[in-house]
Design an enzyme around this catalytic site. Structure first.
Site, PDB file in Angstrom:
ATOM      1  N   LYS A 214       0.805  -1.217   0.000  1.00  0.00           N
ATOM      2  CA  LYS A 214       0.000   0.000   0.000  1.00  0.00           C
ATOM      3  C   LYS A 214       0.841   1.271   0.000  1.00  0.00           C
ATOM      4  O   LYS A 214       0.405   2.317  -0.476  1.00  0.00           O
ATOM      5  CB  LYS A 214      -0.926   0.008   1.228  1.00  0.00           C
ATOM      6  CG  LYS A 214      -0.193   0.127   2.565  1.00  0.00           C
ATOM      7  CD  LYS A 214      -1.135   0.109   3.753  1.00  0.00           C
ATOM      8  CE  LYS A 214      -1.636  -1.290   4.039  1.00  0.00           C
ATOM      9  NZ  LYS A 214      -0.584  -2.214   4.517  1.00  0.00           N
TER      10      LYS A 214
ATOM     11  N   HIS B 170       0.425  -3.410  15.417  1.00  0.00           N
ATOM     12  CA  HIS B 170       1.049  -2.268  14.739  1.00  0.00           C
ATOM     13  C   HIS B 170       1.098  -1.125  15.742  1.00  0.00           C
ATOM     14  O   HIS B 170       0.056  -0.703  16.246  1.00  0.00           O
ATOM     15  CB  HIS B 170       0.248  -1.865  13.499  1.00  0.00           C
ATOM     16  CG  HIS B 170       1.012  -1.034  12.513  1.00  0.00           C
ATOM     17  ND1 HIS B 170       1.613   0.167  12.843  1.00  0.00           N
ATOM     18  CD2 HIS B 170       1.294  -1.242  11.189  1.00  0.00           C
ATOM     19  CE1 HIS B 170       2.209   0.670  11.781  1.00  0.00           C
ATOM     20  NE2 HIS B 170       2.033  -0.160  10.758  1.00  0.00           N
TER      21      HIS B 170
ATOM     22  N   SER C 205       1.965   4.495  12.712  1.00  0.00           N
ATOM     23  CA  SER C 205       2.940   5.122  11.819  1.00  0.00           C
ATOM     24  C   SER C 205       3.504   6.378  12.466  1.00  0.00           C
ATOM     25  O   SER C 205       2.821   7.083  13.201  1.00  0.00           O
ATOM     26  CB  SER C 205       2.283   5.478  10.483  1.00  0.00           C
ATOM     27  OG  SER C 205       1.963   4.312   9.765  1.00  0.00           O
TER      28      SER C 205
ATOM     29  N   GLU D 195       6.020  -5.566   8.820  1.00  0.00           N
ATOM     30  CA  GLU D 195       5.358  -4.989   7.649  1.00  0.00           C
ATOM     31  C   GLU D 195       5.866  -3.582   7.350  1.00  0.00           C
ATOM     32  O   GLU D 195       5.101  -2.611   7.338  1.00  0.00           O
ATOM     33  CB  GLU D 195       3.844  -4.962   7.863  1.00  0.00           C
ATOM     34  CG  GLU D 195       3.225  -6.332   8.117  1.00  0.00           C
ATOM     35  CD  GLU D 195       1.795  -6.248   8.627  1.00  0.00           C
ATOM     36  OE1 GLU D 195       1.266  -5.114   8.717  1.00  0.00           O
ATOM     37  OE2 GLU D 195       1.210  -7.294   8.960  1.00  0.00           O
ATOM     38  N   PRO D 196       7.170  -3.425   7.095  1.00  0.00           N
ATOM     39  CA  PRO D 196       7.701  -2.084   6.812  1.00  0.00           C
ATOM     40  C   PRO D 196       7.260  -1.605   5.434  1.00  0.00           C
ATOM     41  O   PRO D 196       7.199  -2.377   4.477  1.00  0.00           O
ATOM     42  CB  PRO D 196       9.218  -2.300   6.852  1.00  0.00           C
ATOM     43  CG  PRO D 196       9.394  -3.734   6.440  1.00  0.00           C
ATOM     44  CD  PRO D 196       8.207  -4.459   7.026  1.00  0.00           C
ATOM     45  N   GLY D 197       6.948  -0.318   5.351  1.00  0.00           N
ATOM     46  CA  GLY D 197       6.619   0.294   4.076  1.00  0.00           C
ATOM     47  C   GLY D 197       7.500   1.498   3.849  1.00  0.00           C
ATOM     48  O   GLY D 197       8.466   1.452   3.073  1.00  0.00           O
TER      49      GLY D 197
ATOM     50  N   ASP E 247      -1.246  12.127   5.066  1.00  0.00           N
ATOM     51  CA  ASP E 247      -0.291  11.331   5.822  1.00  0.00           C
ATOM     52  C   ASP E 247       0.221  12.142   7.000  1.00  0.00           C
ATOM     53  O   ASP E 247       1.086  13.004   6.845  1.00  0.00           O
ATOM     54  CB  ASP E 247       0.867  10.905   4.914  1.00  0.00           C
ATOM     55  CG  ASP E 247       1.894  10.031   5.616  1.00  0.00           C
ATOM     56  OD1 ASP E 247       1.644   9.642   6.773  1.00  0.00           O
ATOM     57  OD2 ASP E 247       2.939   9.736   5.013  1.00  0.00           O
TER      58      ASP E 247
ATOM     59  N   TYR F  16       3.617   6.865   0.491  1.00  0.00           N
ATOM     60  CA  TYR F  16       2.252   7.390   0.430  1.00  0.00           C
ATOM     61  C   TYR F  16       2.183   8.674  -0.399  1.00  0.00           C
ATOM     62  O   TYR F  16       1.627   9.684   0.015  1.00  0.00           O
ATOM     63  CB  TYR F  16       1.707   7.596   1.841  1.00  0.00           C
ATOM     64  CG  TYR F  16       1.672   6.300   2.601  1.00  0.00           C
ATOM     65  CD1 TYR F  16       0.686   5.353   2.345  1.00  0.00           C
ATOM     66  CD2 TYR F  16       2.652   5.987   3.532  1.00  0.00           C
ATOM     67  CE1 TYR F  16       0.677   4.127   3.005  1.00  0.00           C
ATOM     68  CE2 TYR F  16       2.652   4.762   4.204  1.00  0.00           C
ATOM     69  CZ  TYR F  16       1.658   3.844   3.926  1.00  0.00           C
ATOM     70  OH  TYR F  16       1.652   2.632   4.572  1.00  0.00           O
TER      71      TYR F  16
END
Length: 442
Positions: free
Chosen positions: A88, A216, A219, A293-295, A352, A411
């Site tokens: 994502k 989680h 963020s 789950e790093p993005g 964000d 993002y």
């Protein structure tokens, strides 16, 4: 093939028994920087190329070297934790193929994301369907295509899964303390600890298999100790699951890792806390697989945006008796309009909460003696909400000049629109010849 630190970096994946390249100039449009060329050289050449072609459309340069460096840093600091990249965050084909070449897993949140990863040759066992509120049709699609690992946090989700994917390998997402994060995901997702026993019992009644726990910390996490408490909470849930007869074998520590060097807490500090908590609650001899789950950690610093100045206004204070109308008057306010803004690549400024400020800079060396002016920078649309920055001090710009913005990989492209008909920024993936050969992908 070994990287410089000795870690093995696989260059190929297998599909139906045959080896196929997952990353190449042909399938990703990658430019290889040879003969000592740098990303800055590439940016300059693209800007010059656009000028000669009368093309001022915005574009990104995406550094695959940066992604590799992040991966090696991850492997060094979190050797027990397998990254499942969050699709994502940035779903550009070159990024996804690079992550596949690095043999990571993938965190998918929908049928389309699962389809995308399967189309790139990723095997179903490398995917976790990490969304706790899934459409029934998406669960059925995952079942049909062998994607078994998925999360849940409610009895209603268990009922849907029991009807559509009874052989799923379930991961119970728990709510944790995310008060130190800029985006608090536990307000929307995660079972409270007091309800965990009932949920596990219901899963057993439905004949479903629960294999682990996920969480989680949110963020933009600014407190590394949030991971220690969350891992301790996960241990309690593991113990409950084991007592109920489940074979608990997976811990997913989620995301929340910044990809910027100027973040409040260094990645190494997070790693130290995580490693210590894992040693205490899930030591290596426990046999538990650890994933994350790093993005933004992987892609944030990999992308630089180049935007063109398409219009300009000069605002002066006519009532100021000291304003003599000269061009170098510091009381002037400059207003610039770029061809990209908050409805495009810079939507992160409004969507964000972990990325609320950008620092545009000129595509040239700025001399210390140059006069700087307070500058307001706007996006291109008709909406006055489309403001990039309210006040930055830079030398005077002219229509046709280019501004660069770093740390634009997370993002951004995934949230971009073409509002008012302004085109989305094109992406140019680049990699140095040295990294290309290290990956053995040529």
């Amino acid at each position: 093939m070994e990287a410089h630190d000795g870690h093995v970096i696989p260059a190929l994946v297998t599909t139906k028994g045959s080896f196929v390249p997952v990353l190449s100039p042909e399938n990703c449009g990658i430019d290889i920087l040879d003969n000592g060329r740098t990303i800055r050289d590439f940016l300059d050449s693209k800007i010059k190329e656009r000028g000669s072609a009368d093309n001022e459309e915005p574009f990104y340069v995406a550094s695959l070297d940066s992604i590799l460096e992040r991966h090696l840093r991850w492997r060094t600091n979190l050797p027990r934790v397998t990254p499942f990249y969050a699709v994502k965050c940035n779903n550009d084909a070159s990024v996804l193929r690079m992550m596949s070449a690095l043999d990571t897993g993938f965190d998918c949140a929908s049928k389309v994301e699962i389809q995308l990863m399967l189309s790139l040759g990723v095997t179903p066992d490398k995917i976790i369907y990490a969304h706790t509120t899934k459409p029934l049709s998406h669960i059925k699609y995952a079942c049909t295509h062998g994607v078994d690992m998925m999360t849940f946090d409610s009895e209603e989700e268990l009922l849907k899964i029991s009807l559509s994917h009874a052989k799923a390998k379930l991961v119970l997402r728990i709510a944790v303390d995310d008060s130190a994060s800029k985006i608090r995901l536990s307000l929307k997702f995660g079972a409270r600890l007091e309800s965990v026993g009932k949920l596990l019992g219901r899963a057993g009644e439905l004949g479903l298999e629960v294999i682990g726990v996920s969480f989680h910390v949110g963020s933009g996490c600014t407190g590394s100790l949030a991971f220690k408490q969350a891992i301790a909470d996960a241990r309690r849930v593991f113990d409950m699951g084991n007592l109920l007869g489940f074979q608990m074998s997976l811990l997913d520590i989620g995301g929340g890792f910044s990809g910027r060097e100027d973040c409040q807490v260094a990645f190494e500090e997070f790693s130290e806390v995580i490693n210590g908590a894992l040693e205490e609650f899930f030591p290596p001899d426990s046999g538990v697989q650890i994933i994350a789950e790093p993005g933004r950690y992987y892609v944030d610093s990999a992308f630089t945006l180049a935007a063109n100045v398409i219009a300009k206004r000069v605002i002066t204070d006519d009532m100021d008796e000291h304003n003599d109308g000269k061009d170098n008057c510091p009381d002037r306010t400059m207003m610039y309009y770029l061809n990209d803004g908050v409805y495009g690549s810079l939507s992160c400024l409004i969507n964000d909460a972990a990325h609320t400020q950008v620092e545009p800079y000129l595509n040239r060396v700025v001399e210390s003696s140059e006069q700087r002016y307070r500058s307001v920078i706007w996006g291109p649309t008709c909406d006055s909400f489309d403001k990039v920055t309210d006040s930055c001090w830079i030398p005077e710009l002219h229509v046709g000049d280019w501004l660069l913005i770093d740390n634009m990989g997370a993002y951004s492209i995934c949230l971009s629109t073409d509002f008012n008909g302004f085109e989305r920024a094109h992406i140019y993936p680049v990699v140095t010849a040295e990294t290309w050969h290290t990956l053995n992908l040529s």
